[in-house]
Design a protein around this motif. Structure first.
Motif, short mmCIF file in Angstrom:
data_model
loop_
_atom_site.label_atom_id
_atom_site.label_comp_id
_atom_site.label_asym_id
_atom_site.label_seq_id
_atom_site.Cartn_x
_atom_site.Cartn_y
_atom_site.Cartn_z
N THR A 7 -1.18 34.80 58.92
CA THR A 7 -1.55 33.48 59.57
C THR A 7 -1.19 34.01 60.88
O THR A 7 -2.01 34.01 62.25
N TYR A 8 0.42 34.40 61.05
CA TYR A 8 1.12 34.68 62.17
C TYR A 8 -0.14 35.94 62.42
O TYR A 8 0.19 35.89 63.64
N ARG A 10 -3.36 37.25 62.38
CA ARG A 10 -4.23 36.49 62.90
C ARG A 10 -4.15 35.48 64.42
O ARG A 10 -5.08 35.97 64.96
N ARG A 11 -2.98 35.07 64.66
CA ARG A 11 -2.85 34.36 65.18
C ARG A 11 -2.22 35.65 66.56
O ARG A 11 -2.32 36.12 67.90
N LYS A 14 -5.45 37.58 67.75
CA LYS A 14 -6.28 37.42 68.93
C LYS A 14 -5.18 36.59 70.64
O LYS A 14 -5.87 37.61 71.77
N LEU A 80 5.33 35.03 68.47
CA LEU A 80 4.23 34.16 69.73
C LEU A 80 5.18 32.65 69.79
O LEU A 80 5.81 32.43 69.63
N VAL A 82 3.96 28.75 71.50
CA VAL A 82 2.52 27.75 71.96
C VAL A 82 3.06 27.24 74.02
O VAL A 82 4.28 26.28 73.73
N GLU A 87 -1.78 29.58 72.68
CA GLU A 87 -0.26 30.56 72.28
C GLU A 87 -0.90 31.81 73.06
O GLU A 87 -2.02 32.09 73.67
#
Length: 119
Positions: A7-8, A10-11, A14, A80, A82, A87
Protein backbone atom coordinates in the motif's frame (compact mmCIF):
# COMPACT_ATOMS: atom_id res chain seq x y z
CA UNK A 1 3.23 -6.53 6.86
CA UNK A 2 3.49 -7.18 3.12
CA UNK A 3 0.09 -5.58 2.52
CA UNK A 4 1.09 -2.35 4.27
CA UNK A 5 4.37 -2.22 2.33
CA UNK A 6 2.47 -2.77 -0.91
CA UNK A 7 0.00 0.00 0.00
CA UNK A 8 2.78 2.45 0.89
CA UNK A 9 4.67 1.56 -2.30
CA UNK A 10 1.59 2.24 -4.42
CA UNK A 11 1.05 5.59 -2.68
CA UNK A 12 4.69 6.60 -3.10
CA UNK A 13 4.56 5.71 -6.80
CA UNK A 14 1.53 7.95 -7.35
CA UNK A 15 2.98 10.82 -5.29
CA UNK A 16 6.36 10.56 -7.05
CA UNK A 17 4.80 10.60 -10.51
CA UNK A 18 2.63 13.58 -9.61
CA UNK A 19 5.67 15.39 -8.19
CA UNK A 20 7.66 14.70 -11.35
CA UNK A 21 4.78 15.89 -13.53
CA UNK A 22 4.46 19.14 -11.56
CA UNK A 23 8.22 19.63 -11.56
CA UNK A 24 8.91 18.95 -15.25
CA UNK A 25 5.56 19.16 -16.99
CA UNK A 26 5.87 15.62 -18.33
CA UNK A 27 6.73 12.06 -17.49
CA UNK A 28 9.92 11.64 -19.53
CA UNK A 29 13.51 11.90 -18.35
CA UNK A 30 15.99 13.08 -20.97
CA UNK A 31 19.43 11.48 -20.60
CA UNK A 32 22.57 12.84 -22.22
CA UNK A 33 24.70 9.86 -23.19
CA UNK A 34 28.50 9.83 -22.65
CA UNK A 35 29.38 9.40 -26.35
CA UNK A 36 26.99 12.08 -27.50
CA UNK A 37 23.35 11.78 -28.31
CA UNK A 38 20.39 11.65 -26.03
CA UNK A 39 17.73 9.20 -25.03
CA UNK A 40 14.61 9.37 -22.96
CA UNK A 41 13.09 7.11 -20.37
CA UNK A 42 9.40 7.36 -19.65
CA UNK A 43 8.70 7.47 -15.94
CA UNK A 44 5.60 5.32 -15.48
CA UNK A 45 3.95 3.50 -12.61
CA UNK A 46 5.60 0.29 -13.76
CA UNK A 47 9.08 1.86 -13.76
CA UNK A 48 8.61 3.50 -10.35
CA UNK A 49 7.16 0.31 -8.89
CA UNK A 50 10.17 -1.61 -10.21
CA UNK A 51 12.60 0.87 -8.69
CA UNK A 52 10.90 0.65 -5.29
CA UNK A 53 10.75 -3.16 -5.52
CA UNK A 54 14.47 -3.22 -6.21
CA UNK A 55 15.04 -0.97 -3.20
CA UNK A 56 13.03 -3.41 -1.08
CA UNK A 57 15.09 -6.37 -2.27
CA UNK A 58 18.29 -4.56 -1.39
CA UNK A 59 16.95 -3.59 2.03
CA UNK A 60 15.94 -7.17 2.75
CA UNK A 61 19.34 -8.38 1.57
CA UNK A 62 21.17 -6.00 3.92
CA UNK A 63 19.24 -7.22 6.93
CA UNK A 64 17.25 -10.32 7.61
CA UNK A 65 13.78 -10.36 6.03
CA UNK A 66 11.84 -9.42 9.17
CA UNK A 67 14.11 -6.54 10.10
CA UNK A 68 14.27 -5.49 6.45
CA UNK A 69 10.48 -5.36 6.26
CA UNK A 70 10.33 -3.23 9.41
CA UNK A 71 12.94 -0.87 7.96
CA UNK A 72 11.11 -0.61 4.63
CA UNK A 73 7.80 0.05 6.35
CA UNK A 74 9.39 2.75 8.52
CA UNK A 75 11.05 4.46 5.54
CA UNK A 76 7.87 4.31 3.50
CA UNK A 77 5.82 5.64 6.42
CA UNK A 78 8.18 8.61 6.77
CA UNK A 79 8.13 9.18 2.99
CA UNK A 80 4.47 10.19 2.73
CA UNK A 81 2.27 12.83 4.26
CA UNK A 82 -1.24 14.06 3.60
CA UNK A 83 -2.57 17.59 3.30
CA UNK A 84 -5.87 19.00 2.08
CA UNK A 85 -4.93 18.31 -1.54
CA UNK A 86 -3.91 14.66 -1.14
CA UNK A 87 -0.76 12.70 -0.48
CA UNK A 88 2.68 14.11 -1.15
CA UNK A 89 6.29 13.11 -0.63
CA UNK A 90 8.08 14.32 2.48
CA UNK A 91 11.77 15.22 2.37
CA UNK A 92 12.58 11.57 3.12
CA UNK A 93 10.38 10.47 0.23
CA UNK A 94 11.94 12.99 -2.12
CA UNK A 95 15.43 11.79 -1.22
CA UNK A 96 14.43 8.16 -1.74
CA UNK A 97 12.75 8.74 -5.10
CA UNK A 98 15.50 11.06 -6.36
CA UNK A 99 18.19 8.53 -5.40
CA UNK A 100 16.35 5.72 -7.20
CA UNK A 101 15.82 7.82 -10.33
CA UNK A 102 19.45 8.94 -10.27
CA UNK A 103 20.56 5.31 -10.05
CA UNK A 104 18.34 4.46 -13.03
CA UNK A 105 19.80 7.33 -15.09
CA UNK A 106 23.35 6.27 -14.24
CA UNK A 107 22.53 2.71 -15.28
CA UNK A 108 21.02 3.93 -18.55
CA UNK A 109 24.17 5.94 -19.32
CA UNK A 110 26.53 3.07 -18.54
CA UNK A 111 24.50 0.37 -20.24
CA UNK A 112 24.12 2.39 -23.41
CA UNK A 113 20.36 2.29 -23.34
CA UNK A 114 19.10 4.28 -26.25
CA UNK A 115 22.00 3.55 -28.61
CA UNK A 116 19.55 4.16 -31.43
CA UNK A 117 19.57 7.84 -30.43
CA UNK A 118 23.32 7.99 -31.13
CA UNK A 119 23.06 6.70 -34.71
Amino acid sequence: MENSIFTYRRRIVKAALLRHLRKTGGNAIVIKLPKGGITTIELTEIVMDGLLSRFELLARGEAETTKGNETIKDIYYRSLDVNGHGEYLTETGKLLVDALISEMVTYAKNAGIGKEAQK
